[in-house]
Design an enzyme around this catalytic site. Structure first.
Site, mmCIF file in Angstrom:
data_model
loop_
_atom_site.group_PDB
_atom_site.id
_atom_site.type_symbol
_atom_site.label_atom_id
_atom_site.label_comp_id
_atom_site.label_asym_id
_atom_site.label_seq_id
_atom_site.Cartn_x
_atom_site.Cartn_y
_atom_site.Cartn_z
ATOM 1 N N SER A 132 30.470 39.158 50.275
ATOM 2 C CA SER A 132 30.683 38.418 49.025
ATOM 3 C C SER A 132 30.994 36.952 49.295
ATOM 4 C CB SER A 132 31.867 39.057 48.271
ATOM 5 O OG SER A 132 32.287 38.222 47.208
ATOM 6 N N TYR A 156 40.977 42.391 48.131
ATOM 7 C CA TYR A 156 39.551 42.777 48.032
ATOM 8 C C TYR A 156 38.723 41.854 48.929
ATOM 9 C CZ TYR A 156 34.781 42.419 46.576
ATOM 10 O OH TYR A 156 33.414 42.333 46.605
ATOM 11 N N LYS A 160 36.379 42.470 52.591
ATOM 12 C CA LYS A 160 35.011 42.044 52.874
ATOM 13 C C LYS A 160 34.979 41.235 54.174
ATOM 14 C CE LYS A 160 32.726 43.780 49.415
ATOM 15 N NZ LYS A 160 31.756 44.869 49.641
HETATM 16 C C1 WQD Z 1 33.116 33.895 36.525
HETATM 17 C C2 WQD Z 1 33.610 32.704 35.716
HETATM 18 C C3 WQD Z 1 35.972 32.716 35.339
HETATM 19 C C4 WQD Z 1 35.965 36.286 32.739
HETATM 20 C C5 WQD Z 1 34.224 37.624 41.006
HETATM 21 C C6 WQD Z 1 34.935 38.068 42.226
HETATM 22 C C7 WQD Z 1 34.020 37.976 43.418
HETATM 23 C C8 WQD Z 1 32.693 38.666 43.137
HETATM 24 C C9 WQD Z 1 32.056 38.189 41.853
HETATM 25 C C10 WQD Z 1 32.629 40.851 44.121
HETATM 26 C C11 WQD Z 1 34.909 32.126 36.252
HETATM 27 C C12 WQD Z 1 35.215 32.860 34.020
HETATM 28 C C13 WQD Z 1 35.574 35.254 33.585
HETATM 29 C C14 WQD Z 1 36.473 35.993 31.444
HETATM 30 C C15 WQD Z 1 36.166 33.650 31.898
HETATM 31 N N1 WQD Z 1 32.871 40.069 43.048
HETATM 32 N N2 WQD Z 1 35.674 33.959 33.152
HETATM 33 N N3 WQD Z 1 36.551 34.674 31.079
HETATM 34 O O1 WQD Z 1 35.600 35.228 39.621
HETATM 35 O O2 WQD Z 1 33.407 34.035 40.132
HETATM 36 O O3 WQD Z 1 33.871 36.264 41.119
HETATM 37 O O4 WQD Z 1 33.042 38.375 40.811
HETATM 38 O O5 WQD Z 1 32.277 40.496 45.216
HETATM 39 O O6 WQD Z 1 34.661 38.610 44.483
HETATM 40 O O7 WQD Z 1 36.010 37.177 42.455
HETATM 41 O O8 WQD Z 1 33.397 36.072 38.697
HETATM 42 O O9 WQD Z 1 32.719 36.879 36.470
HETATM 43 O O10 WQD Z 1 35.162 37.068 37.141
HETATM 44 O O11 WQD Z 1 34.201 34.821 36.637
HETATM 45 O O12 WQD Z 1 36.246 32.462 31.519
HETATM 46 O O13 WQD Z 1 36.857 36.886 30.647
HETATM 47 O O14 WQD Z 1 33.885 33.133 34.383
HETATM 48 O O15 WQD Z 1 37.100 31.853 35.194
HETATM 49 O O16 WQD Z 1 34.860 30.710 36.073
HETATM 50 P P1 WQD Z 1 34.151 35.290 39.876
HETATM 51 P P2 WQD Z 1 33.896 36.300 37.191
#
Ligand code: WQD
Length: 343
Positions: A132, A156, A160
């Site tokens: 990841s 988590y 990885k």
């Molecule tokens: C994306 C953007 C949030 C939810 C995560 C894991 C990473 C990988 C991919 C496994 C960010 C914003 C989110 C919400 C929001 N997973 N957001 N409101 O955090 O980039 O990565 O998923 O490997 O390990 O950390 O993805 O989809 O959670 O967030 O504003 O209700 O959307 O702040 O900018 P992230 P995400």
């Protein structure tokens, strides 16, 4: 010769099983259904049955089991001539990993180590590991490339990075052992058939599945986690990649690994190389699918970085793989899956 896919009933695993079969590989799946269910593989079968190419492979066996279970995994290698392993199985909720670190270390690292042990005993040398972009941590500037220093901010992510280290050390100990580490950015969307997609349990942690549930009325509104980041519109920027592009990247990595004589661990980013903000994604989803996605601005989420997107040039140069689908495709396919429409 067959490919073992651990976690093959999961979101990325199931899409990869489709692409492997359509590329002509026979597949064995092991999954404990802790975050998926058997019906996913029934729908995978339905998708591939619509492909009447004689060159298609098949699912040779589905094993309901834990990758930490030595006998279960050894039994697969005893029954099948496994050529390579694609290892997806693992817990993946960042927040849950902070609350239950030992469960994450035990499960995710235990699975990787058990798999390597059985592979060594069986003389199987190729493994593609589901890593990841989270391993790039908080201290790098996007675009992230594979040479950048790694660190993590949650258990988590550490599982990885530690699995990467375990695989790398195993490759030093045995020069014929050839791990490929694939660092995913933000997988979203669903197979165009509408038959498989992301099926999060409980409240979705990730943006796209949450947007899907707001659009379908399951959730009232989206909370945007902060609009005061140093980005064009102040909201977080990420590299969203269509899950089918990601799945195809695994087939390309497998094909390269099987013919490559490069020693040691190979590392590749699987991303599009393009950043999209939260508001840009929400706006695109609403416009393309002609459905309102109400949102409010809330506080930043702890641990989030402002900007994360890939330098995806190494995968293109070495694997001959490049993401082809755009944000519109991701939003359209995600919505078709969410509304249950079949193509
Ligand atoms: C994306 C953007 C949030 C939810 C995560 C894991 C990473 C990988 C991919 C496994 C960010 C914003 C989110 C919400 C929001 N997973 N957001 N409101 O955090 O980039 O990565 O998923 O490997 O390990 O950390 O993805 O989809 O959670 O967030 O504003 O209700 O959307 O702040 O900018 P992230 P995400």
């Amino acid at each position: 010769m067959k490919i073992l896919v651990t976690g093959g009933a999961g979101y990325i695993g199931s899409h990869t099983v489709v692409e492997l079969i359509e590329a002509g590989y026979d597949v064995v799946v092991i999954d404990d259904y802790s975050n998926s269910n058997p019906s996913v593989l029934e729908r995978v079968q339905k998708i591939v049955s619509q492909n009447d190419s004689a060159d298609c492979g098949e699912i040779s066996e589905i094993v309901e089991g834990d990758v930490c279970d030595y006998e279960a995994v050894k039994g697969i290698f005893d029954r099948h001539d496994i050529e390579a392993v694609i290892h997806f199985a693992g817990f993946k909720a960042v927040g849950e990993s902070v609350e239950k670190p030992l469960m994450y270390y035990q499960n995710n690292l235990g699975a990787t180590m058990n798999l390597i042990r059985v592979m060594e005993e069986a003389g199987v040398k190729r493994i593609i590991f589901s890593s990841s972009a989270t391993v790039y941590g908080m201290n790098n500037e996007a675009p992230f490339d594979e040479s950048m220093p790694t660190s993590c901010t949650n258990p988590y992510g550490w599982t990885k990075l530690m699995s990467e280290q375990i695989l790398s050390d195993a490759a030093v100990a045995d020069e014929s052992f050839r791990p490929v580490l694939l660092r995913y950015f933000n997988p979203v969307g669903a197979h165009p058939s509408g038959l498989i997609g992301e099926n999060p349990r409980g409240i979705p942690n990730n943006l796209m599945p949450y947007v899907q549930q707001v659009a379908s009325g399951i959730r009232e509104k989206l909370t945007v986690f902060g609009d005061d980041y140093d980005t064009p519109d102040g909201t977080g920027v990420r590299d969203y990649i269509h899950v089918v592009d990601l799945a195809k990247g695994h087939v390309k990595a497998l094909e390269w690994s099987l013919k490559s004589d490069e020693q040691g661990c190979a590392v590749f980013n699987l991303g599009t190389g393009r950043g999209t903000s939260v508001v840009e994604l929400v706006t695109a989803f609403a416009e393309i699918n002609e459905v309102p996605v109400p949102y409010v601005i809330g506080p930043r989420r702890a641990g989030d970085i402002a900007t994360c997107y890939a330098d995806a040039s190494r995968a293109e140069k070495v694997l001959g793989w490049k993401a082809e689908k755009n944000i519109e495709d991701m939003c359209r396919d995600a919505w078709r899956w969410e509304t249950g429409r079949e193509q």
